[in-house]
Motif scaffolding. Structure first.
Motif: not given
Length: 370
Positions: A5-10, A23-28, A52-55
């Protein structure tokens, strides 16, 4: 590199790698990555999760992803670069199980860091760091030096040394995504001066902590080839996968359509990637470096620096890394000191022993550091 994801809380003031997106990667997609990479080459693979924030995808994503990647690829290892705010005991145990190398970002003491990265950033990261330490998970650091924080470079150095925190240094850069980072950009000459100043200090402190950039700069000088991605021809040897399976040259390009090389779902071969318009841009950088840097004595172990840095600073691939002058300064300083040591002794000390009563290590100690 896997960018879930390119999303991030900071909300770091100079950030160029995050977006406000859900948008977050689907495990598939991990299965698609495995199918593609196993047909792409036969080399061992080191997977780095970045953002982003990978966690943000959470524990269940990593539990399945790490298991699948370890079982089904020729694995060299795992790394993750994260602000670690979401790092809990479950994830710590999981990362220990799979020997994941964890890095996070801190720009120095709390006041300096939070001025650049936002209020409470320091405390959130350090709380997770302390939990990881208690549970035996080692964490390394990245410190971004900006036009503002360079004034406090001595304090930043002492912070990492006194806390035995190993780090990589980043000079702040402009961005292809906007102008928010521009005021924070670190001048190349000032960055070069900082590297030389820190080298002199570091030679008293090799037994206290590690400055990864200086380690690699010295090793590159000795071996006459780049040992860090900034100083190596990374084009084609490093690739990044975005949340939708798009393939990019590096995590820094993720989200920019003009730098898409293909998509893992289509299982592109190397020749397919090399026929993309994005690959042509990278070749323009490589050709420019070959044509314009041949007379530079550091060319063999610099290779024009980072392609992204060059493109973002000059708005064209036909350029070199804007930190070129800083690299020349530090390579010149390391070479000068190494030559002086060689002249003093036909067999320089290589056993990591301090060379004199003033407690200073030698450049050769640093070059031969494990």
């Amino acid at each position: 590199m896997i960018i879930p994801t390119l999303n991030c809380q900071s909300n770091c003031k100079y950030c160029w790698g995050s977006e406000n997106t859900n948008e977050i990667m689907d495990i598939s997609l991990i299965d698609n990555i495995i199918d593609w990479i196993n047909n792409f080459n036969n080399e061992t693979i080191h997977f780095t999760f970045h953002g982003g924030e990978p966690l943000i995808p959470g524990y269940d994503f990593y539990k399945e992803a790490l298991q699948k990647l370890q079982k089904n690829t020729k694995l060299d290892g795992f790394s993750i670069q994260s602000n670690i705010w979401l790092l809990d005991e479950e994830l710590i145990d999981l990362f220990k199980k799979y020997n994941v190398n964890v890095s996070t970002s801190i720009d120095g003491p709390k006041e300096i860091n939070d001025n650049q990265r936002g209020d409470s950033y320091f405390d959130k990261t350090m709380n997770s760091y302390n939990l990881a330490k208690e549970k035996g998970l080692n964490i390394n650091f990245v410190s971004t030096i900006t036009s503002e924080s360079k004034k406090e470079s001595d304090e930043i150095y002492e912070f990492f040394k006194n806390n035995n925190m190993n780090l990589k240094i980043h000079g702040a850069l402009p961005s292809l995504r906007g102008d928010n980072a521009d005021p924070w950009t670190l001048d190349a000459n000032e960055y070069g001066d900082l590297l030389v100043e820190w080298l002199d200090k570091y030679l008293y402190d090799l037994d206290k902590f590690s400055i990864v950039d200086l380690d690699h700069i010295c090793k590159s000088t000795l071996r006459r080839r780049g040992t860090l991605c900034t100083f190596a021809d990374c084009i084609g040897t490093t690739l990044a996968i975005g949340h939708d399976g798009s393939i990019y040259p590096c995590y820094r390009f993720v989200g920019m359509d003009e730098y898409i090389l293909g998509n893992v779902k289509n299982k592109p071969k190397k020749e397919d990637i090399e026929q993309s318009p994005a690959w042509d841009k990278l070749q323009e950088f490589r050709e420019y470096v070959e044509d314009n840097c041949n007379s530079c004595k550091f060319m063999k172990y610099c290779k024009g620096g980072c392609p992204y840095n060059a493109i973002v600073a000059n708005k064209t691939p036909k350029a070199v890394d804007p930190q070129c002058e800083s690299y020349k300064k530090i390579f010149k300083e390391v070479s000068k000191r190494a030559n002086k040591e060689f002249l003093k002794s036909a067999i320089p000390g290589m056993n990591n022993k301090k060379e004199s009563n003033d407690g200073k290590f030698s450049i050769m100690d640093l070059m031969m550091k494990p």
